[in-house]
Design a protein around this motif. Structure first.
Motif, PDB file in Angstrom:
ATOM      1  N   UNK A 116     -24.062 -26.934 -81.488  1.00 41.24           N
ATOM      2  CA  UNK A 116     -23.541 -26.938 -82.852  1.00 41.24           C
ATOM      3  C   UNK A 116     -24.332 -27.941 -83.690  1.00 41.24           C
ATOM      4  N   UNK A 117     -24.274 -27.778 -84.993  1.00 42.76           N
ATOM      5  CA  UNK A 117     -24.917 -28.675 -85.955  1.00 42.76           C
ATOM      6  C   UNK A 117     -24.476 -30.104 -85.668  1.00 42.76           C
ATOM      7  N   UNK A 118     -25.446 -30.976 -85.355  1.00 46.29           N
ATOM      8  CA  UNK A 118     -25.134 -32.298 -84.828  1.00 46.29           C
ATOM      9  C   UNK A 118     -24.363 -33.199 -85.796  1.00 46.29           C
ATOM     10  N   UNK A 119     -24.663 -33.247 -87.079  1.00 43.91           N
ATOM     11  CA  UNK A 119     -23.831 -34.063 -87.972  1.00 43.91           C
ATOM     12  C   UNK A 119     -22.372 -33.644 -87.976  1.00 43.91           C
ATOM     13  N   UNK A 120     -22.108 -32.335 -87.834  1.00 43.55           N
ATOM     14  CA  UNK A 120     -20.723 -31.874 -87.745  1.00 43.55           C
ATOM     15  C   UNK A 120     -20.071 -32.363 -86.462  1.00 43.55           C
ATOM     16  N   UNK A 121     -20.824 -32.372 -85.363  1.00 41.32           N
ATOM     17  CA  UNK A 121     -20.299 -32.879 -84.099  1.00 41.32           C
ATOM     18  C   UNK A 121     -19.970 -34.364 -84.224  1.00 41.32           C
ATOM     19  N   UNK A 122     -20.865 -35.126 -84.831  1.00 40.32           N
ATOM     20  CA  UNK A 122     -20.630 -36.551 -84.995  1.00 40.32           C
ATOM     21  C   UNK A 122     -19.376 -36.807 -85.819  1.00 40.32           C
ATOM     22  N   UNK A 123     -19.216 -36.063 -86.876  1.00 44.93           N
ATOM     23  CA  UNK A 123     -18.046 -36.267 -87.731  1.00 44.93           C
ATOM     24  C   UNK A 123     -16.755 -35.942 -86.994  1.00 44.93           C
ATOM     25  N   UNK A 124     -16.739 -34.860 -86.236  1.00 43.78           N
ATOM     26  CA  UNK A 124     -15.535 -34.491 -85.499  1.00 43.78           C
ATOM     27  C   UNK A 124     -15.238 -35.488 -84.387  1.00 43.78           C
TER      28      UNK A 124
ATOM     29  N   UNK B 213       5.446 -42.837 -97.600  1.00 45.88           N
ATOM     30  CA  UNK B 213       4.539 -43.017 -96.473  1.00 45.88           C
ATOM     31  C   UNK B 213       5.101 -42.307 -95.263  1.00 45.88           C
ATOM     32  N   UNK B 214       4.275 -41.442 -94.662  1.00 45.88           N
ATOM     33  CA  UNK B 214       4.713 -40.677 -93.507  1.00 45.88           C
ATOM     34  C   UNK B 214       4.606 -41.511 -92.244  1.00 45.88           C
ATOM     35  N   UNK B 215       5.056 -40.909 -91.155  1.00 40.28           N
ATOM     36  CA  UNK B 215       5.019 -41.591 -89.874  1.00 40.28           C
ATOM     37  C   UNK B 215       3.562 -41.837 -89.479  1.00 40.28           C
ATOM     38  N   UNK B 216       3.238 -43.041 -89.010  1.00 34.63           N
ATOM     39  CA  UNK B 216       1.838 -43.338 -88.678  1.00 34.63           C
ATOM     40  C   UNK B 216       1.358 -42.501 -87.518  1.00 34.63           C
ATOM     41  N   UNK B 217       0.011 -42.264 -87.526  1.00 30.72           N
ATOM     42  CA  UNK B 217      -0.604 -41.490 -86.453  1.00 30.72           C
ATOM     43  C   UNK B 217      -0.625 -42.299 -85.164  1.00 30.72           C
ATOM     44  N   UNK B 218      -0.513 -41.565 -84.060  1.00 30.84           N
ATOM     45  CA  UNK B 218      -0.600 -42.216 -82.755  1.00 30.84           C
ATOM     46  C   UNK B 218      -2.045 -42.572 -82.466  1.00 30.84           C
ATOM     47  N   UNK B 219      -2.251 -43.751 -81.909  1.00 35.38           N
ATOM     48  CA  UNK B 219      -3.615 -44.190 -81.597  1.00 35.38           C
ATOM     49  C   UNK B 219      -4.171 -43.368 -80.441  1.00 35.38           C
ATOM     50  N   UNK B 220      -5.462 -43.064 -80.530  1.00 35.62           N
ATOM     51  CA  UNK B 220      -6.095 -42.281 -79.478  1.00 35.62           C
ATOM     52  C   UNK B 220      -6.047 -43.039 -78.156  1.00 35.62           C
ATOM     53  N   UNK B 221      -5.821 -42.327 -77.037  1.00 36.47           N
ATOM     54  CA  UNK B 221      -5.796 -43.012 -75.738  1.00 36.47           C
ATOM     55  C   UNK B 221      -7.124 -43.670 -75.428  1.00 36.47           C
ATOM     56  N   UNK B 222      -7.067 -44.629 -74.523  1.00 38.08           N
ATOM     57  CA  UNK B 222      -8.277 -45.395 -74.192  1.00 38.08           C
ATOM     58  C   UNK B 222      -9.353 -44.508 -73.605  1.00 38.08           C
ATOM     59  N   UNK B 223      -8.968 -43.579 -72.743  1.00 34.31           N
ATOM     60  CA  UNK B 223      -9.971 -42.708 -72.126  1.00 34.31           C
ATOM     61  C   UNK B 223     -10.655 -41.836 -73.160  1.00 34.31           C
ATOM     62  N   UNK B 224      -9.914 -41.418 -74.201  1.00 39.38           N
ATOM     63  CA  UNK B 224     -10.501 -40.575 -75.229  1.00 39.38           C
ATOM     64  C   UNK B 224     -11.440 -41.395 -76.122  1.00 39.38           C
ATOM     65  N   UNK B 225     -11.040 -42.627 -76.445  1.00 38.06           N
ATOM     66  CA  UNK B 225     -11.916 -43.472 -77.251  1.00 38.06           C
ATOM     67  C   UNK B 225     -13.214 -43.775 -76.504  1.00 38.06           C
ATOM     68  N   UNK B 226     -13.091 -44.059 -75.212  1.00 38.51           N
ATOM     69  CA  UNK B 226     -14.287 -44.317 -74.416  1.00 38.51           C
ATOM     70  C   UNK B 226     -15.163 -43.072 -74.317  1.00 38.51           C
ATOM     71  N   UNK B 227     -14.532 -41.903 -74.156  1.00 33.26           N
ATOM     72  CA  UNK B 227     -15.286 -40.656 -74.048  1.00 33.26           C
ATOM     73  C   UNK B 227     -16.008 -40.339 -75.357  1.00 33.26           C
ATOM     74  N   UNK B 228     -15.297 -40.478 -76.480  1.00 35.05           N
ATOM     75  CA  UNK B 228     -15.937 -40.198 -77.768  1.00 35.05           C
ATOM     76  C   UNK B 228     -17.086 -41.176 -78.041  1.00 35.05           C
ATOM     77  N   UNK B 229     -16.901 -42.440 -77.669  1.00 38.41           N
ATOM     78  CA  UNK B 229     -17.994 -43.385 -77.836  1.00 38.41           C
ATOM     79  C   UNK B 229     -19.203 -43.020 -77.004  1.00 38.41           C
ATOM     80  N   UNK B 230     -18.940 -42.562 -75.786  1.00 38.29           N
ATOM     81  CA  UNK B 230     -20.048 -42.147 -74.937  1.00 38.29           C
ATOM     82  C   UNK B 230     -20.744 -40.915 -75.500  1.00 38.29           C
ATOM     83  N   UNK B 231     -19.966 -39.951 -75.981  1.00 36.65           N
ATOM     84  CA  UNK B 231     -20.563 -38.738 -76.554  1.00 36.65           C
ATOM     85  C   UNK B 231     -21.339 -39.066 -77.832  1.00 36.65           C
ATOM     86  N   UNK B 232     -20.821 -39.984 -78.647  1.00 37.35           N
ATOM     87  CA  UNK B 232     -21.548 -40.379 -79.853  1.00 37.35           C
ATOM     88  C   UNK B 232     -22.851 -41.095 -79.506  1.00 37.35           C
ATOM     89  N   UNK B 233     -22.817 -41.909 -78.470  1.00 34.09           N
ATOM     90  CA  UNK B 233     -24.050 -42.570 -78.044  1.00 34.09           C
ATOM     91  C   UNK B 233     -25.074 -41.566 -77.556  1.00 34.09           C
TER      92      UNK B 233
END
Length: 1141
Positions: free
Chosen positions: A301-309, A328-348
């Protein structure tokens, strides 16, 4: 944002596992005639109609649009879904036209064994939508396979090719998009874990209702439903048209589902084990296939779109979503640690890919509103420098996935440099800001790696210009391009963006640019010879380096540019800059010159041109004081070289042990002589170009005086001083006397600088042969030591002689006392010691001094007390003062004489009665001074004669005309051609001043210039013709019959003159005449216009001088333009209204 076709990958195909009974792959086993028949019988519209029926609103039911669902209950939604399912089944069972679709759906259902039935209505509805979408995909594949377009007929006109039968119309695409939205809302998002993706309740009203009606606890399990939805969507996305609809709108949800399926741990750190129903039915093989599918989707897929998602998926904001006018609506749930680590790895991983830096920057910055849409959002994003700095910090930090810091710099730094070259209008500004900030951050944090992988590659074209060791220059033919125009232009622009626009004067940046400064200066000198877009950036780079460097380093750079100090790496001797086609420059191999004299001439000319451009560059450094410091440095070098030369002149070895030593001695002597000539030339240019504003404070003036006194002491120690040394010594001591005598208000700190002159003044008072100079030096030393408390009359006289003004009456009995009520702040120093620039300025001296802006006092007024000399508008004049000016007009000192002439000119300009009475004396003084060889004197005299002629034209003009024609009875012998040309300049100034009144003196002026056009001296003839052209241009219709004489004279000169400059001047008269008369030429020159045309044509055809031919061509163009406007006047639309009586 368009996404290209997504091709099927082996990973996505592997997600469809064959069932146990072997029904998978049955479609591929069908014969070709079966698929052709099915393609002919089943139409694409039928499948889309089934989707519309399933998604539509039943009669009497509650609609499925978001507007009707705002108040709908859960039961109403379930009833709507049940009714739509029943309507579809009824249509498929009763309508015989839907038999083909029913067969195709059954076949797809057998292949999709992972779509299990359920008692949950929402999942059943999702399965039916997925089956229809899979059927649509298969139908489109069959139609495309059976389509065989007819070959175009070459005999018919070309027409647009027919569309493929598998093409979806706009309305059909909307239906498919609605179906995909239902799949995402009912079959994917409800089964994501908290913090994975955006929850349904924060999306739309319909999504919030759906979340409450989904039953994830019924069979199949939630994880199996998520797996089935992702698998079906990946299969549908294998078709290019359907894949673009999925991956452009629902890429984030699909990535979230695949991340949860493939990477969600069974038990997280510090968490309880997942419920059994969340992991039921998902094998390790399926999780592996999900990981592979995720990798395939992210790679295609178009890489800038992947980065944004991925950034959206990673950044679970803790703040609530707030809409205007809502709570003000109910706050969003924070992303789990494994997902944050995975997204950081994929972004890298995205960052480390080829062109990954640009993809990351586009993914972050395009989300701010940039891109093809542009608009106000793009402008707001361009101004968001904080976001640019954040992206730059991301690029400057090394990810954990990198093997090493150096490996990361090796991969990323070339991509950062590429960001500087983006030419897109909407994104170039942002990308350049990001690249510049990232480069500066890397240079600050990792200077060695930044120099190796960023700065040196960026400066490579400039460094290559002098470092040609790896090339065999002698073997290359002349004209071989070594550095292309694009490379050199891009390099200079990059240096400007990083160094000048970035404006961070770190030691790393300044040191990295040092080797390329000589080449940049050479390129700057080359661009000054022609029009080039590289001139401005080169100049800005040089000025930035000189400004940001320490003063000693900056002076060393200037000495290197001038060839005086350290060795500066200029362009390679065998290379040269050459004009390129794009307005830039390129480096080529220089042609070898066999003639030694020609080579020497070119070398000297090049050095002369570089010296001139260096002085021109210094004119931009005057406010900072760099020009003054460099001028003083040159004077010190001149003193040092002169002393060394005098000391070494007596040290010539009478006998050398070898010829080598003798040759070395002569070589060193030649180098010293060359350096001395360079210093002299540089000092002369600085005095000529920047002398009036070279010094900015008293410190520089004191240093200048100190250098001058040192040179005088050295000259006196070696023998009697010459005329030049005596004049400079007199000027410097007079300058000190002027500062001490009231021209500048001195502070206590200023006397601390002046005290360095005391030893020099004491030595001059001891060794100078003239008693007057000895006395003045001693008095100046006493005045400096007493901080001005005691000053003799000698100092006042010297100040008066230097400044040409009367010192204020604040002295009494030879003593000067400081005002005790004056505060130290009010005694700020100012300086105005430059030569006069206009009639309004005070004429002080011819010394090369400058004035710095005087500081303001308490009331905002300037604290510098300036006293203008006699003759200014504010001064009163007496006959004694007029007599003093007349006597000073014959003073041997050039500055005094010029100042006196300017004072007399101001008397005439102000209509001073005493001055006007002595008009004959004034005329005689001015005419005699016009013969002076110094331009400062004779230009002042010319100005005075012009002003006097403006007041008394009837008395003065005849005398001037006689001078011009050498017929004045009072003249001693014939006038020189130079003097007559000066008189001609006076006549033209008088003509300009008289304006329309000049017609009264038309005949004598024209006759005088016509006689001058027959003079034997060719220079005077050309000058007379130039004056004649300007005079005729101003007379217009008042030329009258004189135009015949002028034309005859011009014709005779053009045809008979042997000097080229005379013919040029004659033809130029015609050009000026036609250009000045314009449309009036047809009336004023109607009798001679044909003769002028024939004359110009003959010049173009027969004259050998190119400049004369060029002037003739310009005259013909002017004449052609005049005649065209006369014959074809412009048409103007106007309406005339006539009022009848």
């Amino acid at each position: 944002m368009a996404v290209g076709p997504v091709l099927p990958s082996p990973y996505e195909a592997a997600l469809v596992r064959p069932s146990q009974d072997g029904v998978s792959g049955r479609c591929c086993a069908q014969p070709q005639w079966v698929r052709s028949a099915m393609a002919e019988s089943l139409k694409l519209e039928r499948v889309v109609e089934a989707l519309a029926l399933l998604l539509g609103r039943p009669e009497g039911g509650t609609g499925t649009d978001s507007g009707s669902l705002q108040t709908a209950k859960h039961a109403a939604l379930l009833e709507t879904l049940n009714s739509n399912l029943a309507a579809l089944e009824e249509k498929l069972g009763q309508d015989p036209q839907w038999n083909e679709l029913r067969s195709l759906r059954a076949e797809v259902r057998e292949q999709a064994a992972w779509l299990e039935s359920s008692t949950d209505v929402t999942w059943s509805f999702t399965c039916q939508v997925l089956l229809l979408l899979l059927s649509l995909k298969k139908c489109m594949i069959l139609l495309a396979a059976a389509y065989h377009p007819a070959k175009p007929n070459p005999r018919t006109a070309e027409a647009a090719p027919a569309l493929s039968p598998d093409t979806l119309s706009i309305s059909q695409q909307k239906t498919v998009q609605s179906a995909l939205q239902f799949v995402i809302t009912l079959g994917l998002c409800p089964y994501l874990l908290p913090g994975v993706g955006i929850p349904l309740k924060h999306r739309t009203e319909f999504s919030a209702v759906v979340q409450d009606v989904v039953s994830p606890h019924t069979a199949p399990s939630a994880l199996h439903r998520l797996y089935a939805s992702c698998t079906a969507l990946l299969q549908i996305a294998q078709h290019p048209s359907l894949g673009s609809l999925i991956l452009t709108r629902h890429l984030g949800d699909l990535i979230a589902g695949l991340c949860q399926l493939g990477f969600c741990p069974i038990k997280g750190k510090g968490e309880q084990a997942r419920p059994l129903e969340q992991l039921k039915g998902l094998t390790e093989e399926q999780r592996t296939h999900c990981r592979e599918a995720l990798k395939s989707v992210l790679d295609r897929v178009y890489q800038p779109l992947v980065v944004r998602e991925l950034l959206v998926l990673q950044g679970g904001s803790k703040q609530g979503l707030q809409s205007p006018g809502q709570e003000v609506k109910q706050p969003l749930a924070q992303a789990p640690a494994w997902l944050r680590h995975l997204c950081g790895q994929l972004l890298s991983e995205r960052l480390m890919r080829p062109s990954g830096v640009q993809a990351v920057v586009r993914g972050i910055m395009e989300g701010a509103g940039t891109g093809s849409a542009g608009g106000s959002g793009a402008e707001a994003a361009a101004a968001d420098w904080r976001k640019c700095d954040m992206v730059a910090r991301i690029l400057a930090s090394c990810p954990q996935q990198s093997l090493s810091l150096e490996d990361y710099y090796r991969q990323v730094c070339p991509q950062i440099l590429d960001l500087l070259h983006i030419q897109e209008k909407l994104t170039a500004h942002q990308f350049q800001r990001v690249a510049t900030t990232a480069l500066l951050t890397m240079a600050r944090e990792r200077p060695q790696l930044a120099v190796k992988y960023l700065l040196h590659p960026m400066l490579a074209p400039l460094l290559q210009c002098w470092d040609m060791a790896e090339l065999a220059m002698e073997d290359l033919p002349a004209g071989t391009v070594l550095v292309k125009e694009a490379e050199l232009s891009r390099c200079v622009e990059d240096v400007f963006k990083v160094y000048v626009a970035g404006n961070e004067a770190s030691d790393v940046l300044l040191e990295s640019l040092q080797p390329a400064l000589g080449v940049i200066f050479s390129l700057y000198c080359f661009t000054k010879q022609n029009v080039s877009h590289l001139r401005s950036p080169c100049q800005e780079i040089l000025l930035w380096v000189l400004e940001k460097s320490e003063r000693k380093v900056a002076l060393s750079m200037l000495e290197g540019f001038a060839g005086l100090g350290r060795t500066m790496q200029f362009l390679h001797p065998l290379c040269q800059f050459q004009v390129a086609g794009g307005g830039g420059a390129m480096v080529t191999v220089r042609e070898t010159i066999s003639d030694e004299e020609e080579a020497l001439y070119q070398k000297v000319s090049s050095e002369q041109w570089q010296m001139e451009q260096l002085v021109d560059l210094l004119t931009h450094c005057q406010k900072s004081g760099l020009a003054g410091d460099f001028f003083i440095c040159c004077l010190k070098e001149l003193t040092h070289v002169a002393a060394k030369d005098e000391a070494g002149s007596d040290a010539v070895p009478l006998s050398c042990e070898s010829l080598v030593e003798l040759e070395q001695y002569h070589s060193q002597h030649l180098v010293g002589q060359k350096k001395k000539l360079l210093v002299l030339q540089l000092v002369a240019m600085l005095c000529e170009r920047v002398s009036d504003t070279v010094f900015t404070d008293i410190v520089q003036v004191v240093e200048f005086v100190a250098v001058t006194l040192q040179r005088a002491c050295a000259s006196l120690a070696q023998g009697p001083e010459g005329a030049v040394e005596a004049q400079t010594l007199s000027m410097s001591m007079g300058l000190v006397a002027a500062m001490l005598g009231g021209a500048v208000q001195l502070k206590s700190s200023d006397f601390a600088f002046l005290k360095q002159l005391v030893p020099l003044l004491e030595e001059i008072s001891r060794i100078h042969p003239e008693p007057v100079i000895q006395e003045l030096a001693a008095d100046l030393r006493i005045t400096i030591c007493t901080h001005g408390a005691f000053s003799t009359q000698t100092v006042g006289t010297a100040a008066h002689s230097t400044l040409g003004k009367i010192i204020g009456s604040n002295r009494s009995g030879g003593q000067t006392h400081a005002n005790p009520t004056e505060s130290p702040e009010d005694k700020t120093a100012g300086l105005s010691l430059g030569p006069p620039q206009s009639n309004e300025n005070c004429s002080h001296t011819n010394s090369s001094m400058a004035s710095n802006p005087s500081p303001k006092g308490k009331n905002g007024d300037s604290t510098v007390q300036k006293e203008c000399p006699a003759g200014t508008p504010t001064a009163a004049h007496s006959p004694q003062q007029l007599q003093e000016l007349l006597l000073s007009a014959y003073d041997p000192e050039i500055p005094v004489r010029a100042a006196a002439l300017r004072g007399l000119s101001r008397l005439i300009e102000q209509r001073d009665p005493d001055g006007l009475k002595a008009q004959e004396k004034l005329l005689k003084v001015f005419l005699e001074n016009m013969e002076h060889e110094d331009s400062f004197v004779y230009l002042s005299a010319i100005q005075g004669v012009a002003l006097l002629s403006d007041v008394y034209p009837e008395q003065i003009l005849p005398c001037l005309l006689a001078q011009y024609g050498c017929t004045s009875p009072g003249t001693r012998g014939p006038q020189t051609a130079e003097t007559r040309m000066k008189v001609g300049e006076v006549l033209m100034r008088v003509t300009r001043a008289l304006g329309d009144m000049s017609c009264q003196y038309r005949a004598p002026l024209i006759h005088a210039f016509l006689r001058g056009a027959r003079d034997p001296d060719s220079t005077l003839r050309a000058s007379s013709l130039s004056n004649l052209g300007e005079l005729c241009q101003k007379l217009h219709f008042q030329l009258g019959s004189m135009v015949q004489e002028v034309t005859s004279c011009l014709t005779a000169i053009v045809k008979t003159a042997s000097e080229a400059e005379v013919r040029r001047a004659a033809v130029h008269v015609v050009v000026v005449l036609l250009r000045g008369l314009s449309e009036k030429a047809t009336e004023v020159l109607r009798d001679v216009l044909r003769d002028l045309y024939r004359l110009l044509k003959s010049v173009v055809v027969s004259d050998r001088d190119e400049v004369t031919v060029l002037h003739a061509q310009l005259a013909l163009e002017e004449l052609d333009d005049i005649m065209r406007r006369f014959l074809f006047p412009p048409q103007t639309l106007e309406k005339k209204l006539v009022v009848l009586p």
